[in-house]
Design an enzyme around this catalytic site. Sequence first.
Site, PDB file in Angstrom:
ATOM      1  N   GLU A   1      11.246  15.790  14.406  1.00  0.00           N
ATOM      2  CA  GLU A   1      11.558  15.744  12.873  1.00  0.00           C
ATOM      3  C   GLU A   1      10.613  16.871  12.224  1.00  0.00           C
ATOM      4  OE1 GLU A   1      10.118  12.377  10.630  1.00  0.00           O
ATOM      5  OE2 GLU A   1      11.824  12.367   9.595  1.00  0.00           O
TER       6      GLU A   1
ATOM      7  N   CYS B   1      14.310  11.196   5.261  1.00  0.00           N
ATOM      8  CA  CYS B   1      14.403  10.744   6.441  1.00  0.00           C
ATOM      9  C   CYS B   1      16.007  10.479   7.058  1.00  0.00           C
ATOM     10  CB  CYS B   1      13.800   9.317   6.804  1.00  0.00           C
ATOM     11  SG  CYS B   1      14.533   8.201   5.738  1.00  0.00           S
TER      12      CYS B   1
ATOM     13  N   GLU C   1      10.754   1.319   9.730  1.00  0.00           N
ATOM     14  CA  GLU C   1      11.879   2.296   9.260  1.00  0.00           C
ATOM     15  C   GLU C   1      11.160   3.613   9.472  1.00  0.00           C
ATOM     16  OE1 GLU C   1      13.505   1.664   5.532  1.00  0.00           O
ATOM     17  OE2 GLU C   1      14.456  -0.542   5.944  1.00  0.00           O
TER      18      GLU C   1
ATOM     19  N   LYS D   1       0.846  -1.132  -0.046  1.00  0.00           N
ATOM     20  CA  LYS D   1       0.025   0.043  -0.056  1.00  0.00           C
ATOM     21  C   LYS D   1       0.802   1.183   0.146  1.00  0.00           C
ATOM     22  CE  LYS D   1      -1.696   3.140   2.574  1.00  0.00           C
ATOM     23  NZ  LYS D   1      -1.787   4.097   1.788  1.00  0.00           N
TER      24      LYS D   1
HETATM   25  P1  NAD Z   1       3.184   8.240   7.528  1.00  0.00           P
HETATM   26  O1  NAD Z   1       3.457   7.468   8.733  1.00  0.00           O
HETATM   27  O2  NAD Z   1       1.952   9.596   7.585  1.00  0.00           O
HETATM   28  O3  NAD Z   1       2.345   7.418   6.396  1.00  0.00           O
HETATM   29  C1  NAD Z   1       2.985   6.152   5.967  1.00  0.00           C
HETATM   30  C2  NAD Z   1       2.220   5.476   5.216  1.00  0.00           C
HETATM   31  O4  NAD Z   1       1.556   4.636   6.355  1.00  0.00           O
HETATM   32  C3  NAD Z   1       1.234   5.869   4.458  1.00  0.00           C
HETATM   33  O5  NAD Z   1       1.119   4.917   3.181  1.00  0.00           O
HETATM   34  C4  NAD Z   1      -0.070   5.865   5.312  1.00  0.00           C
HETATM   35  O6  NAD Z   1      -1.152   5.727   4.321  1.00  0.00           O
HETATM   36  C5  NAD Z   1       0.045   4.897   6.005  1.00  0.00           C
HETATM   37  N1  NAD Z   1      -0.818   4.859   7.103  1.00  0.00           N
HETATM   38  C6  NAD Z   1      -1.093   5.993   7.936  1.00  0.00           C
HETATM   39  N2  NAD Z   1      -1.841   5.693   9.038  1.00  0.00           N
HETATM   40  C7  NAD Z   1      -2.079   4.096   9.072  1.00  0.00           C
HETATM   41  C8  NAD Z   1      -2.814   3.345  10.011  1.00  0.00           C
HETATM   42  N3  NAD Z   1      -3.141   3.922  10.795  1.00  0.00           N
HETATM   43  N4  NAD Z   1      -2.511   2.064   9.588  1.00  0.00           N
HETATM   44  C9  NAD Z   1      -1.840   1.657   8.656  1.00  0.00           C
HETATM   45  N5  NAD Z   1      -1.235   2.401   7.704  1.00  0.00           N
HETATM   46  C10 NAD Z   1      -1.252   3.844   7.882  1.00  0.00           C
HETATM   47  O7  NAD Z   1       4.491   8.926   7.013  1.00  0.00           O
HETATM   48  P2  NAD Z   1       4.450   9.784   5.864  1.00  0.00           P
HETATM   49  O8  NAD Z   1       4.244  11.116   6.016  1.00  0.00           O
HETATM   50  O9  NAD Z   1       4.025   9.233   4.697  1.00  0.00           O
HETATM   51  O10 NAD Z   1       6.174   9.974   5.698  1.00  0.00           O
HETATM   52  C11 NAD Z   1       6.931  10.489   6.209  1.00  0.00           C
HETATM   53  C12 NAD Z   1       7.656   9.737   7.285  1.00  0.00           C
HETATM   54  O11 NAD Z   1       8.420   8.652   6.866  1.00  0.00           O
HETATM   55  C13 NAD Z   1       8.782  10.771   7.993  1.00  0.00           C
HETATM   56  O12 NAD Z   1       8.929  10.450   9.343  1.00  0.00           O
HETATM   57  C14 NAD Z   1      10.133  10.074   7.492  1.00  0.00           C
HETATM   58  O13 NAD Z   1      11.409  10.285   8.169  1.00  0.00           O
HETATM   59  C15 NAD Z   1       9.567   8.508   7.503  1.00  0.00           C
HETATM   60  N6  NAD Z   1      10.756   7.833   6.421  1.00  0.00           N
HETATM   61  C16 NAD Z   1      11.482   7.203   6.970  1.00  0.00           C
HETATM   62  C17 NAD Z   1      12.359   6.256   6.182  1.00  0.00           C
HETATM   63  C18 NAD Z   1      13.349   5.293   6.269  1.00  0.00           C
HETATM   64  O14 NAD Z   1      14.046   4.634   5.833  1.00  0.00           O
HETATM   65  N7  NAD Z   1      13.618   5.238   7.988  1.00  0.00           N
HETATM   66  C19 NAD Z   1      12.228   6.499   4.853  1.00  0.00           C
HETATM   67  C20 NAD Z   1      11.446   7.524   4.282  1.00  0.00           C
HETATM   68  C21 NAD Z   1      10.497   8.247   5.238  1.00  0.00           C
END
Ligand code: NAD
Length: 481
Positions: free
Chosen positions: A381, A284, A251, A176
């Site tokens: 962050e 990230c 991650e 997803k």
């Molecule tokens: P997010 O947590 O808002 O969403 C990530 C994913 O989770 C999306 O697909 C979203 O639809 C889904 N999601 C949201 N609520 C959910 C739930 N209750 N159940 C299941 N899925 C759900 O994150 P974002 O805003 O899309 O991304 C930014 C974040 O990702 C930042 O914190 C960034 O640092 C992190 N990130 C980490 C890495 C890494 O490798 N550590 C890489 C890229 C981004």
Amino acid sequence: MKVAGIEVSPDHFIGGERVASSSTFTDYSPIDEEALGEIARGGQREADLAVTAATEAFPAWAALGASGRAVYLHRLADLIDANVERLAPVECVDMAMLLRSLKARLINRGARNYRSYADLAVAYEERVWDSNGTHNRVLRMPSGPAVVITPWNAPFMLSTWKTAPALAAGSTMILKPAEWSPLSCSLLADLVDEAGFPPGVFNIVQGIGEEIGAALVSNPAVSRISFTGSPETARHIGVAAAKNIVPFTGELGGKGPLLVFEDCDLEAAARKAAGQFDDAGQVCLAGTRILVEESVVEPFMELFHRFADEHVLGDPRSDDTTVTPLIHRDHFERVAGFVERARANGDEIVRGGQPAERGGLFYEPTLVIPRSNDSEIVQREVFGPVLTVQTFSEEDEGVALANSTPYGLSGILYTGSSERAERVGRAIRAGTVWVNTFLVRDLTAPFGGIGISGIGREGGDFALDFYSDLKTLQIAEGTTE
Ligand code: NAD
């Protein structure tokens, strides 16, 4: 729908077929905030359909063995390489990632992910030993359907990074992608189809996290959950995983330190520090907390501002652009809110600090000298073009500052001393520490975070182990009672 002149399906890909939903959500381009189209908004029904398809496809996929599965993964990798000119422009318009980075690195990295995990799974050597009158082996058994949930930044690369080991290890899967950049993964579904994967092995569903995402991670037939995103969402997913006692990796976010010691190549360090504004800071792993040894802070800052002045805010399709617009109006407001609160807190804004003159979703590259290390701008962050700078006088103080947030994804340090590189490299609390470089990756190395930056490790055998049920098989030498 057509995006950048390329046909993109707005529907799910379940059981080898396109499936529509009764409701949709609107996908916008960050470049001009124009609607790109209506995307299928999956819910419980689509989650159940996808998990059922993956469950039914699992036994045959697992039985193929690593070599049999590698044929499909290599075919997919070749198709990705052949489709860079379709994938890159679509992701560029959907996420505002620089077109030249997508063409030169990020899309091909997807192909590399599938190829290298396919080969690594084939190369697995069982650990074998004799003890207590038994012949022992460690087997990697495919674990079942896996759910992979990805964030909106670098959506194609990150999705392939996570789905490649799952498929190579024998999991069937449901991906997803994030709702703010769903399109390149829809194109990935076309390539999965073209590569001839058996129906149900690789399903891709679209929708809102709290809806279809939550339904997927709660499904008891799911054997693994792999998530990349924010710590806030990880807490929800962790609860769902705990209810079904399902292994889960996360991650998560970062607030990486970038330590600059007086004995380093100051110009290289300043160039890299100013480079943390690249991709509008939506990275990230970025070193967003610049920590400079007091004795060199003046020349460092001069160089930093010189390099930061070279940034060009612009269209991600233009070759000159280095700083792109932010992903979405909500995210723009979030980034602006951090800076406003920093200002109200008495933190000093020494560069930028406001929406960029060119309007839209552009925010000025911003540098903040925090009033204290407890300031929110240091501790949370931002995920935008906002850096902080602080000084230290002793190595220990620098390390203490580096380790003073709840995050621990990555760290960067610049030093000319190999002893210091070793000492400080070990002392920084992070899953990855780069010395005198940044973002160099070996796909076989463990990757993940400490603290609220993550749980578990991906990369190489670590990821293949995660998607497998490791089994110890003990066969008696002769008959035992
Ligand atoms: P997010 O947590 O808002 O969403 C990530 C994913 O989770 C999306 O697909 C979203 O639809 C889904 N999601 C949201 N609520 C959910 C739930 N209750 N159940 C299941 N899925 C759900 O994150 P974002 O805003 O899309 O991304 C930014 C974040 O990702 C930042 O914190 C960034 O640092 C992190 N990130 C980490 C890495 C890494 O490798 N550590 C890489 C890229 C981004």
